[in-house]
Scaffold this active site. Structure first.
Site, short mmCIF file in Angstrom:
data_model
loop_
_atom_site.label_atom_id
_atom_site.label_comp_id
_atom_site.label_asym_id
_atom_site.label_seq_id
_atom_site.Cartn_x
_atom_site.Cartn_y
_atom_site.Cartn_z
N LYS A 1 0.84 -1.20 0.00
CA LYS A 1 0.00 0.00 0.00
C LYS A 1 0.88 1.25 0.00
O LYS A 1 2.07 1.18 0.31
CB LYS A 1 -0.88 0.01 1.26
CG LYS A 1 -2.02 -0.97 1.25
CD LYS A 1 -2.86 -0.82 2.52
CE LYS A 1 -3.97 -1.85 2.59
NZ LYS A 1 -4.97 -1.73 1.53
N ARG B 1 -10.12 -11.59 1.29
CA ARG B 1 -10.97 -12.59 0.64
C ARG B 1 -10.30 -13.96 0.64
O ARG B 1 -10.98 -14.98 0.63
CB ARG B 1 -11.33 -12.12 -0.77
CG ARG B 1 -10.16 -12.01 -1.70
CD ARG B 1 -10.48 -11.19 -2.94
NE ARG B 1 -10.61 -9.75 -2.65
CZ ARG B 1 -10.87 -8.84 -3.58
NH1 ARG B 1 -11.05 -9.19 -4.85
NH2 ARG B 1 -10.95 -7.55 -3.25
N1 BES Z 1 -8.23 -3.95 4.17
C1 BES Z 1 -8.36 -3.47 2.84
C2 BES Z 1 -9.65 -2.70 2.62
C3 BES Z 1 -9.79 -1.41 3.39
C4 BES Z 1 -9.42 -0.22 2.80
C5 BES Z 1 -10.33 -1.40 4.66
C6 BES Z 1 -9.56 0.96 3.52
C7 BES Z 1 -10.47 -0.22 5.37
C8 BES Z 1 -10.08 0.97 4.78
C9 BES Z 1 -8.32 -4.64 1.86
O1 BES Z 1 -7.56 -5.73 2.24
C10 BES Z 1 -7.74 -4.13 0.59
O2 BES Z 1 -6.60 -3.78 0.59
N2 BES Z 1 -8.52 -4.13 -0.47
C11 BES Z 1 -8.08 -3.68 -1.74
C12 BES Z 1 -8.53 -4.70 -2.77
C13 BES Z 1 -7.89 -4.54 -4.11
C14 BES Z 1 -6.40 -4.80 -4.03
C15 BES Z 1 -8.53 -5.50 -5.08
C16 BES Z 1 -8.67 -2.32 -1.99
O3 BES Z 1 -9.78 -2.06 -1.55
O4 BES Z 1 -7.98 -1.49 -2.59
MN MN Z 2 -5.51 -5.50 1.66
#
Ligand code: BES
Ligand code: MN
Ligand code: ZN
Length: 530
Positions: free
Chosen positions: A284, A358
């Site tokens: 991230k 997931r």
């Molecule tokens: N934990 C995150 C989602 C999230 C984002 C929760 C902001 C709380 C606040 C999740 O694991 C994630 O990183 N999702 C990605 C998915 C993508 C890589 C397909 C996302 O939402 O960008």
């Molecule tokens: Mn994630």
């Protein structure tokens, strides 16, 4: 805080603060208790409130010293907004504001007069109590506070004052007990989420859940990497690999004492428990990582709800299943391009290691569905896309089964948590098509919350399943009502209501935290626990 129900003349009650809720624009024709207080204060209450711009709007509070003209040291007018839009949640939010105001006073007695509204008195009492408990929450363990802030103590006693037409009784006492227990459970969940990820590691999360759930009388089993391997959870293991922290596999069970009840199909709950989500090798951004200690909020809500459920003693078993780990980059981390074999046997090509939730949930959902639940509900901070779609105040509810969806939405409505049904459309299924495996773990950006739900759906078999994406509402971006900035504990109240609804359907046995039996609520026939 110690809660008592009072009735009679509210103006006779002494204390630090007398809270009088007022509907919008109602000061022209105020409720009797307000006009009597106003008369005792020689008209100063309505005059000063009016001059300060108090109109009874849903975010307004006005406080006046009574200078011995009332038995309470101060009186607060608490805006409720439009009468036509009123629901118990309005009162919950307002009481949250009231207790925040009381935190600045001496920690004495606060009295709140319930508004004269067309709602079940028990629902109002419960909402008021929850509002007080939730509004008094603070996470200041790590702040070396100034003297003023340190002096903030919640009121020692809260009197919930009933309207004249309402009589005290077991149902209302039960509403107080349930409201207090639910509020404390939500605050317990908030603490776990607010703690830094360096503190709440998978091991610590399991320990906290074990301690609290055992104390509530629940059965808890905790496994490590070996148990996860034994269960062939290839997706969970892959996510856990990059971290120096050991993963944890946690099951919490409530099983009724009664043999018939224990023999029924269970309700299954699943919570996402990534104690920190760095994104893994698909790292991230610095900004995107800041709040990622929140990525275990689903599991915190599930563990908290289980503690209330243990007290409610519904006439069917309830099991919670959680896979806890960190998502970290390292020389041992899983990689984009890796192909994983899930517990179910389906293979998954990793296209983004940040779509880790997931993967873990897929294996845990399979495990949960093997217990043949009559319903399966998961709570997960799953996608940023869901925040884009619904913002910070709505939970995204995904389900293929309409009946299960309706039941969970109804529970959310009763709990005052806002759920919004989202589609799981076949149209988007090819987004997860892989050239090398049965599917990939992340597709295109568009409709990201939907493709995440489509992925999870592959792992639940034909169990009636509802997925709640709480990525937005797991955190409050600002102070509001009973919320502070930070963790909200969202989901606890909905899960508790869901259990109460299923129990009500089976005939109301054992849904009381104080041992009393509340009056039966009417509802339409539905397929529920059998
Ligand atoms: N934990 C995150 C989602 C999230 C984002 C929760 C902001 C709380 C606040 C999740 O694991 C994630 O990183 N999702 C990605 C998915 C993508 C890589 C397909 C996302 O939402 O960008
Ligand atoms: Mn994630
Ligand atoms: Zn995540």
């Amino acid at each position: 805080m110690n809660f008592t129900l009072t009735s009679g003349d509210a103006l006779e009650l002494a204390g630090e603060l007398l809270v009088l809720p007022v509907f919008e624009n109602a000061l022209a024709h105020p409720p009797q208790v307000v006009s009597r207080a106003d008369r005792a204060l020689e008209g100063l209450l309505t005059r000063a409130a009016g001059e300060e711009g108090f109109r009874g709007k849903a975010d307004q509070t006005f406080i006046l010293h009574t200078h011995g003209k009332l038995r309470a040291a101060r009186v607060a007018l608490l805006g409720l907004g439009a009468r036509t839009a009123f629901e118990p949640e309005t009162l919950r939010l307002a009481c949250g504001r009231a207790v925040k105001a009381a935190l600045k006073l001496k920690p004495g007695t606060v009295t709140v007069v319930l508004p004269d509204a067309d709602e079940e008195p028990a629902a109002l009492v419960r909402a008021a109590v929850e509002g007080f408990v939730l509004g008094a929450y603070r996470f200041d363990r790590y702040r070396t506070l100034g003297r003023e802030a340190q002096a903030q103590k919640p009121p020692s006693r809260v009197q919930v004052h009933l309207p004249e037409r309402v009589t005290r009784g077991a149902t209302l006492e039960e509403a107080v007990a349930l409201g207090q227990r639910v509020g404390e459970a939500v605050n317990w969940a908030r603490d776990l989420v607010n703690e830094p990820a360096a503190v709440v590691t998978p091991t610590r999360l399991a320990e906290e859940a074990e301690t609290a759930c055992r104390k509530a009388g629940l059965k808890v089993t905790v496994g490590g990497r070996r148990e996860i391997e034994k269960l062939k959870m290839g997706m969970f293991l892959a996510v856990a690999r990059g971290s120096a922290e050991e993963p944890r596999l946690i099951q919490v069970s409530y099983v009724p004492k009664d043999a018939t009840a224990a023999g029924r199909a269970p309700l299954a709950l699943v919570g996402k428990a990534i104690t920190f989500d760095s994104g893994g090798l698909s790292l991230k951004t610095a900004e995107g990582m800041v709040d990622m200690k929140t990525d275990m909020a689903g599991s915190a809500a599930v563990f908290a709800a289980m503690q209330v459920i243990a007290a409610l003693k519904p006439p069917f078993p309830v099991h919670a299943f959680v896979g806890a780990c960190e998502n970290m980059p390292s020389g041992n981390a899983y990689r984009p391009g890796d192909v994983l074999t899930s517990r179910l046997g389906k293979t998954v090509e990793v296209t983004n290691t940040d779509a880790e939730g997931r993967l873990v949930l897929g294996d845990i959902l399979t495990w949960a569905s093997e217990h043949k639940p009559f319903q399966l509900v998961d709570l997960a901070t799953l996608t940023g896309a869901c925040i884009v779609a619904l913002g910070h105040y709505l939970v995204g509810a995904f389900a293929v089964n309409d009946e299960a969806a309706e039941q969970v939405l109804e529970a959310g409505q009763a709990a005052g948590e806002h759920l919004w049904r989202m589609p799981i459309t076949e149209l988007q299924k090819d987004a997860l098509r892989s050239e090398v495996a049965d599917m990939k773990n992340s597709g295109e950006r568009w409709g990201g919350a939907i493709s995440a739900a489509i992925f999870l759906n592959e792992f639940v078999g034909d169990v009636p399943w509802v997925h709640l994406d709480i990525a937005g509402p797991s955190q409050s971006p600002r102070e509001r009502g009973y919320y502070g900035k930070g963790a909200t504990g969202v989901g606890v109240r909905t899960l508790v209501e869901l259990v109460r609804q299923h129990a009500a359907h089976l005939g109301m046995e054992g849904t009381s935290v104080s041992g009393e039996t509340p009056a039966r609520r009417g509802r339409a026939r539905r397929v529920r626990a059998r």
